[in-house]
Design a protein around this motif. Structure first.
Motif, short mmCIF file in Angstrom:
data_model
loop_
_atom_site.label_atom_id
_atom_site.label_comp_id
_atom_site.label_asym_id
_atom_site.label_seq_id
_atom_site.Cartn_x
_atom_site.Cartn_y
_atom_site.Cartn_z
N GLU A 9 0.93 -1.09 0.22
CA GLU A 9 0.23 -0.02 -0.06
C GLU A 9 0.81 1.40 -0.03
O GLU A 9 1.98 1.23 0.56
CB GLU A 9 -1.04 0.03 1.32
CG GLU A 9 -2.07 -1.15 1.38
CD GLU A 9 -2.96 -1.09 0.24
OE1 GLU A 9 -3.47 -0.05 -0.30
OE2 GLU A 9 -3.14 -2.16 -0.51
N THR A 35 1.16 5.38 -1.97
CA THR A 35 1.02 6.36 -3.18
C THR A 35 1.89 5.47 -4.42
O THR A 35 2.90 4.86 -3.98
CB THR A 35 1.46 7.78 -2.99
OG1 THR A 35 3.06 7.93 -2.89
CG2 THR A 35 0.78 8.46 -1.94
N PHE A 36 2.00 6.27 -5.61
CA PHE A 36 2.31 5.60 -6.65
C PHE A 36 3.94 5.79 -6.57
O PHE A 36 4.77 4.73 -6.41
CB PHE A 36 1.86 6.28 -8.10
CG PHE A 36 2.80 5.97 -9.21
CD1 PHE A 36 3.09 4.59 -9.88
CD2 PHE A 36 3.68 6.93 -9.75
CE1 PHE A 36 3.79 4.37 -10.63
CE2 PHE A 36 4.46 6.57 -11.00
CZ PHE A 36 4.54 5.30 -11.48
N LYS A 64 -2.42 -0.98 -11.58
CA LYS A 64 -2.85 -0.77 -10.23
C LYS A 64 -2.89 0.88 -10.10
O LYS A 64 -4.02 1.34 -9.31
CB LYS A 64 -1.72 -1.33 -9.17
CG LYS A 64 -2.31 -0.95 -7.82
CD LYS A 64 -1.15 -1.67 -6.61
CE LYS A 64 -1.18 -1.21 -5.50
NZ LYS A 64 -0.07 -1.83 -4.55
N TYR A 65 -2.11 1.81 -10.57
CA TYR A 65 -2.13 3.25 -10.16
C TYR A 65 -2.65 3.99 -11.26
O TYR A 65 -2.61 5.25 -11.35
CB TYR A 65 -0.47 3.57 -9.82
CG TYR A 65 -0.47 3.22 -8.35
CD1 TYR A 65 -0.82 3.84 -7.32
CD2 TYR A 65 0.63 2.10 -8.04
CE1 TYR A 65 -0.25 3.22 -6.14
CE2 TYR A 65 0.97 1.63 -7.19
CZ TYR A 65 0.38 2.31 -5.92
OH TYR A 65 0.65 1.90 -4.75
N GLU A 88 -5.79 4.70 -12.34
CA GLU A 88 -6.76 5.57 -12.10
C GLU A 88 -6.21 6.75 -11.05
O GLU A 88 -6.49 7.83 -11.44
CB GLU A 88 -7.78 4.78 -11.31
CG GLU A 88 -9.09 5.39 -11.17
CD GLU A 88 -10.03 4.64 -10.55
OE1 GLU A 88 -10.94 5.11 -9.68
OE2 GLU A 88 -10.35 3.43 -10.79
N GLU A 89 -5.44 6.49 -10.20
CA GLU A 89 -5.01 7.36 -9.51
C GLU A 89 -4.11 8.40 -10.32
O GLU A 89 -4.03 9.72 -9.93
CB GLU A 89 -4.01 6.66 -8.43
CG GLU A 89 -3.30 7.73 -7.27
CD GLU A 89 -2.46 6.86 -6.31
OE1 GLU A 89 -1.24 7.30 -6.14
OE2 GLU A 89 -2.79 6.00 -5.65
N GLU A 90 -3.12 7.97 -11.21
CA GLU A 90 -2.07 8.62 -12.01
C GLU A 90 -2.67 8.42 -13.59
O GLU A 90 -2.17 7.94 -14.02
CB GLU A 90 -0.86 8.27 -11.77
CG GLU A 90 -0.19 8.40 -10.31
CD GLU A 90 -0.13 9.87 -9.63
OE1 GLU A 90 -0.15 10.71 -10.61
OE2 GLU A 90 0.06 9.84 -8.46
N PRO A 91 -3.58 9.39 -13.73
CA PRO A 91 -4.09 9.20 -15.26
C PRO A 91 -2.96 9.26 -16.22
O PRO A 91 -3.22 8.33 -17.42
CB PRO A 91 -5.03 10.38 -15.67
CG PRO A 91 -5.20 10.76 -14.03
CD PRO A 91 -4.23 10.43 -13.25
N SER A 147 -2.50 5.69 -17.64
CA SER A 147 -3.28 5.00 -18.42
C SER A 147 -3.13 4.71 -19.69
O SER A 147 -2.71 5.66 -20.45
CB SER A 147 -4.67 5.70 -18.28
OG SER A 147 -5.62 4.77 -18.66
N GLU A 178 0.61 1.31 -19.72
CA GLU A 178 1.47 0.51 -18.56
C GLU A 178 2.29 -0.50 -19.18
O GLU A 178 3.30 -0.61 -18.78
CB GLU A 178 0.15 -0.36 -17.98
CG GLU A 178 -1.02 0.30 -17.28
CD GLU A 178 -2.11 0.83 -17.99
OE1 GLU A 178 -3.11 1.64 -17.55
OE2 GLU A 178 -2.13 0.74 -19.17
N ASN A 231 4.41 12.99 -17.74
CA ASN A 231 3.08 13.60 -18.15
C ASN A 231 2.90 14.37 -19.29
O ASN A 231 1.52 14.56 -19.85
CB ASN A 231 3.11 14.94 -17.01
CG ASN A 231 3.08 14.13 -15.45
OD1 ASN A 231 2.12 13.18 -15.25
ND2 ASN A 231 3.54 14.90 -14.67
#
Length: 196
Positions: free
Chosen positions: A76, A78-79, A137-138, A140-143, A146, A149, A195
């Protein structure tokens, strides 16, 4: 430890060292048995062939290398927190198993129809799958992760492998300060440079 276990372990260790030093294709069965101080029938009793020996070496060695990586990607956090742990774990695994790790990397750089490549391919795929799942896994948290991967898993693996190979050549692989500095660079790249 019984003589049978001694012989089997001796064969595996000698083969790993020879494959690492000379390359899988350059090592013959006779050289393996001479180095291990056993006979060909003894080697064939345990492994049936040189390819079978490599397959066993990879299967047993990679299990201990993949399990910690699989575990750390499910922690568990953050990314970036977990990415830092993933990179640290990857370096630790490579350091603990330098010969086998570098052998795997060198085999994967060989011709794709080579029998050694075919034996190593599932383990490289396993690394990529673990890292791809981590990025999923991340996502959604870090678009920005997406849809990228698999490419990111390849990039992460490639960066870490190249650092480890260069550090090994420079005899700096056990320089924890340099490894930690590189680890920070990777995390920074994945935090800021992906990004765009």
């Amino acid at each position: 430890m019984t003589q049978e276990c001694n012989n089997r372990e001796k064969i595996l260790l000698c083969a790993q060292r020879l494959f690492f030093e000379k390359g899988y294709d350059s090592v013959g069965v006779q050289e393996i048995v001479d180095t291990a101080g056993i006979t060909k029938p003894t080697m064939y009793y345990y492994f049936k062939s040189k390819q079978g020996l490599l397959a066993c070496l990879l299967e047993e060695g990679m299990a201990s290398m993949l399990a910690p990586l699989e575990d750390v990607t499910h922690e568990e956090g953050t990314f970036l927190e977990v990415l830092d742990k993933v990179v640290s774990c990857y370096f630790s695994v490579a350091l603990e198993n330098q010969e086998l790790f570098l052998l795997l990397v060198s085999i994967f750089s060989s011709a794709t129809d080579n029998e050694a490549f075919q034996a190593a391919k599932p383990y490289i795929s396993s690394y990529l799958h673990i890292f791809s799942d981590f990025f999923h896994k991340y996502a959604e948290e870090e678009p920005y992760l997406s849809g990228r991967e698999d490419a990111l898993a390849t990039a992460l693996t490639g960066m870490m492998q190249m650092h480890i190979m260069v550090a090994y050549e420079r005899k700096e692989l056990e320089d924890m300060e340099k490894n930690r500095s590189f680890q920070k660079i990777i995390c920074s790249l994945f935090a800021n440079g992906l990004n765009g």
